[in-house]
Scaffold this active site. Structure first.
Site, PDB file in Angstrom:
ATOM      1  N   ASP A  40     -11.183   2.577  11.449  1.00 55.18           N
ATOM      2  CA  ASP A  40     -12.047   1.450  11.765  1.00 55.18           C
ATOM      3  C   ASP A  40     -11.679   0.837  13.113  1.00 55.18           C
ATOM      4  O   ASP A  40     -10.572   1.028  13.627  1.00 55.18           O
ATOM      5  CB  ASP A  40     -11.932   0.372  10.683  1.00 55.18           C
ATOM      6  N   LYS A  62     -17.109  -0.633  12.998  1.00 56.13           N
ATOM      7  CA  LYS A  62     -18.218  -1.504  13.358  1.00 56.13           C
ATOM      8  C   LYS A  62     -17.704  -2.571  14.309  1.00 56.13           C
ATOM      9  O   LYS A  62     -16.654  -3.172  14.078  1.00 56.13           O
ATOM     10  CB  LYS A  62     -18.791  -2.163  12.101  1.00 56.13           C
ATOM     11  N   MET A 171     -15.054 -12.655   7.884  1.00 50.67           N
ATOM     12  CA  MET A 171     -16.352 -12.353   8.518  1.00 50.67           C
ATOM     13  C   MET A 171     -17.154 -13.639   8.710  1.00 50.67           C
ATOM     14  O   MET A 171     -18.322 -13.741   8.336  1.00 50.67           O
ATOM     15  CB  MET A 171     -17.137 -11.341   7.667  1.00 50.67           C
TER      16      MET A 171
END
Length: 246
Positions: A40, A62, A171
């Site tokens: 990641d 991402k 997040m």
């Protein structure tokens, strides 16, 4: 003479919140053995120096809404490499099972008969506040903790506000204003809180405030992801606990 087909295996490895030294001994051992590594964006990139020179590195992370590879494609890639008999390391920031989609990947692989082993990691949910001098629990002050996503879903579901002494949101940067708005339905505007940007990394920044002013402070400071948002009286302890790391 028929040769028995080599059996591949996938290791879902949590590598911790950002400091490469926070990976577990077992995680590092499996990483060094890997023939294929899917990683990641948020992993400590210094860990890739530990990978065998012959191993294939595949970035799948991402960043700011842009995907190197979709989740479906990641699942298929893991399956394909295991079918080829490879030892596959799937590196994830923090812990694979805490907002890491590790559960989705292991269910996909198990359903197809792939041997999978999970190596837990130090979750940013716990480690980032700790390194910033914020204990999530404290006797007589906070006995319960809840963890939630601070990101508004595609279905526009409201951000949850669990009933706990300490709230931790991950997040959270892009929708911090919406998160605070929801929390204010249950907590007073003077509730202490902190946003920790790039926790456990050299560029770490910590903004301490209250629900009344934390959105303004974050916008003024131009905070970016990744960040952890902590809400509760334990935030006040930072002033007495925090020690600058060597």
């Amino acid at each position: 003479m028929n040769r028995e087909k080599k059996q591949g295996k996938v290791y879902l490895i949590g590598v911790g919140p950002g400091d490469p030294e926070l990976i577990t001994i077992k995680g590092l051992r499996f990483l060094k053995r890997a023939e294929v590594v899917l990683y990641d964006h948020l992993i400590p990139m210094d860990l890739l120096k530990e990978v065998s020179r012959s191993a294939r590195l595949i970035p799948v992370g991402k960043k700011h809404g842009a995907h190197s590879m979709s989740q479906d494609a990641i699942n298929e890639c893991l399956f394909h490499e295991a079918q080829r008999g490879k030892k596959v390391a799937r590196l994830k920031g923090g812990d694979p099972y805490v907002f890491g989609r590790g559960g989705e990947e292991i269910l996909f692989l198990k359903a197809r008969g792939v041997d999978v082993e999970v190596v837990p990691g130090v979750s940013s949910v716990i480690a980032v506040p700790a390194l910033a001098g914020i204990p999530l629990t404290q006797r007589h002050l906070a006995m319960t903790v809840a963890v939630a996503s601070g990101h508004v879903t595609e279905d526009n579901d409201p951000i949850p506000v669990p009933d706990a002494d300490t709230l931790v949101y991950v997040m959270c940067v892009s929708d911090l204003d919406k998160t605070v708005k929801q929390i204010l339905k249950k907590r007073s505007a003077g509730t202490p809180c902190a946003v920790i940007e790039n926790g456990a990394m050299p560029g770490e920044r910590v903004l301490v405030g209250t629900l009344r002013n934390i959105v303004h402070k974050s916008r003024t400071a131009k905070l970016v992801a990744p960040a952890v948002f902590v809400v509760g009286d334990v935030v006040r302890l930072r002033a007495r606990i925090f020690t600058k790391r060597a």
